[in-house]
Design an enzyme around this catalytic site. Sequence first.
Site, PDB file in Angstrom:
ATOM      1  N   TYR A 170      33.746  47.940  44.231  1.00 38.73           N
ATOM      2  CA  TYR A 170      33.250  48.039  42.852  1.00 38.73           C
ATOM      3  C   TYR A 170      31.778  47.616  42.834  1.00 38.73           C
ATOM      4  O   TYR A 170      31.418  46.583  43.431  1.00 38.73           O
ATOM      5  CB  TYR A 170      34.120  47.120  41.989  1.00 38.73           C
ATOM      6  CG  TYR A 170      33.770  47.014  40.542  1.00 38.73           C
ATOM      7  CD1 TYR A 170      33.705  48.152  39.732  1.00 38.73           C
ATOM      8  CD2 TYR A 170      33.549  45.772  39.954  1.00 38.73           C
ATOM      9  CE1 TYR A 170      33.408  48.037  38.386  1.00 38.73           C
ATOM     10  CE2 TYR A 170      33.263  45.650  38.600  1.00 38.73           C
ATOM     11  CZ  TYR A 170      33.190  46.782  37.825  1.00 38.73           C
ATOM     12  OH  TYR A 170      32.911  46.673  36.489  1.00 38.73           O
ATOM     13  N   LYS A 173      42.285  45.076  32.959  1.00 42.43           N
ATOM     14  CA  LYS A 173      42.886  46.423  33.097  1.00 42.43           C
ATOM     15  C   LYS A 173      44.379  46.359  32.782  1.00 42.43           C
ATOM     16  O   LYS A 173      44.747  46.268  31.631  1.00 42.43           O
ATOM     17  CB  LYS A 173      42.634  46.990  34.499  1.00 42.43           C
ATOM     18  CG  LYS A 173      41.249  46.704  35.070  1.00 42.43           C
ATOM     19  CD  LYS A 173      40.131  47.330  34.285  1.00 42.43           C
ATOM     20  CE  LYS A 173      38.782  46.988  34.933  1.00 42.43           C
ATOM     21  NZ  LYS A 173      37.646  47.176  34.093  1.00 42.43           N
ATOM     22  N   ARG A 181      38.556  22.183  28.885  1.00 43.18           N
ATOM     23  CA  ARG A 181      38.148  23.021  30.019  1.00 43.18           C
ATOM     24  C   ARG A 181      39.204  23.068  31.125  1.00 43.18           C
ATOM     25  O   ARG A 181      39.175  23.944  31.983  1.00 43.18           O
ATOM     26  CB  ARG A 181      36.798  22.535  30.569  1.00 43.18           C
ATOM     27  CG  ARG A 181      36.065  23.644  31.264  1.00 43.18           C
ATOM     28  CD  ARG A 181      34.704  23.311  31.867  1.00 43.18           C
ATOM     29  NE  ARG A 181      33.914  22.340  31.186  1.00 43.18           N
ATOM     30  CZ  ARG A 181      33.767  21.078  31.613  1.00 43.18           C
ATOM     31  NH1 ARG A 181      34.402  20.664  32.703  1.00 43.18           N
ATOM     32  NH2 ARG A 181      32.993  20.242  30.960  1.00 43.18           N
ATOM     33  N   ASP A 205      40.508  42.797  46.118  1.00 46.04           N
ATOM     34  CA  ASP A 205      40.525  43.207  44.711  1.00 46.04           C
ATOM     35  C   ASP A 205      41.726  44.136  44.563  1.00 46.04           C
ATOM     36  O   ASP A 205      41.705  45.277  45.019  1.00 46.04           O
ATOM     37  CB  ASP A 205      39.207  43.915  44.363  1.00 46.04           C
ATOM     38  CG  ASP A 205      39.125  44.300  42.878  1.00 46.04           C
ATOM     39  OD1 ASP A 205      40.192  44.479  42.250  1.00 46.04           O
ATOM     40  OD2 ASP A 205      38.003  44.440  42.362  1.00 46.04           O
TER      41      ASP A 205
END
Length: 403
Positions: free
Chosen positions: A121, A218, A67, A193
């Site tokens: 968003y 993206k 992890r 963002d």
Amino acid sequence: MTETTRPVGDATKVVLAGRRAEWTRGVGEGAIVSPPVWRASTILYDSVGHLRDSATRDTHHRLFYGRKGTPTQWSLADALTTLEPGAEGTFLYGSGVAAIAAALLSVLSPGDELLLVDSAYDPTRGMANGLLKRFGIMTRFYDPLIGAGIADLIGEQTRAIFMESPGSLSFEVQDIPAIVAAARARGVTTLLDNTWATPLFFPAIGHGVDLTILACTKYVVGHSDAMLGSVTAGPGHFKALRETSFQLGQIASPDDCWLGSRGLRTMAVRLAQHQSSALAIAQWLEARPEVAQVLHPALPGCPGHDLFMRDFKGSSGLFSFVLDGGDDASRAALIDTLELFGIGYSWGGFESLALPVDPHRYRSVTRREVAGPMIRLQIGLEDPADLIADLDAGLAAFRAVRG
Ligand SMILES: Cc1ncc(COP(=O)(O)O)c(C=O)c1O
């Protein structure tokens, strides 16, 4: 050669970044070009003493337990930090939304107030109105064009300001330097963002932003085949981000990080092509009688265009346009006629997409009147002339239904 003593351009940076010698050497002589996929949960220790000693040391760039990552994740995080001069570090997540959640939770506590841009968003809005509210964190939405006026909204409880510039449906460009200055003057943390511009077109940490977020899904991945997110922290913010992310159990899959690293190597050339094709198509649409408005930050008709010209180094492949009249049916006729544009969410891949969008549905404090229905285009890497021919056919179908 993965390091250089001379300053280099962005295309060189994305080729070199994250390919540290210790992650590409180790088996015999020579080195491989890219750090490979290291999949791990258990890490084996030589002895009980080694295990106990390991537990007392910082796990940064050290194998400890799956992890905490492996060189595959560290390499991509390191590369994204390199792209943001002045940054302290980067943490990776399984999606852009997971990155937004961890960034916000690393800053906010019950009783705090968040100022969130009204053009954010939609799932970011959902997080503010859902998860954050449940934990006693209140949100006030603000106009994306507020600029220095944000100072009037900062109150005693305001702990963070979240920006998204440009908005990914309606493309208002924010005055980030003015908002950052107002926030700094009051000790408020800023988050951005930055998925649309990426650090190549807007190095956010250098502009004073504290935490910059990418939906790496993206442009970093760039091939529509993996989900990934990142938060890069400016000075003084990485420790809290890392601790919060560990406490949330966040870890991005090594396979997806490897796809992210592979995508990153070509991001500068892909973005250059997205930019030039999208601009050509946006300008072509602007001249069409069926189009009332094109919302592309690099074109003068877009709200905040002057800020874009002042602050950004380039534009990417996503923009919207407003049809002159018509309704949902004529808009659907246009999109359904397109042969080269997929119909789907997301963007930033090599392929073009078209999406009906209705940004006014996701607003609380601002509303911008538009002349007709809107379509968002993601311009991919196809020949722009082919995309224009496709859109030409789509506009003919729109005319036929609109009348
Ligand atoms: C502007 C913006 N931010 C964040 C996200 C979320 O990214 P992800 O889909 O990887 O969770 C998206 C996804 O569409 C987006 O458009």
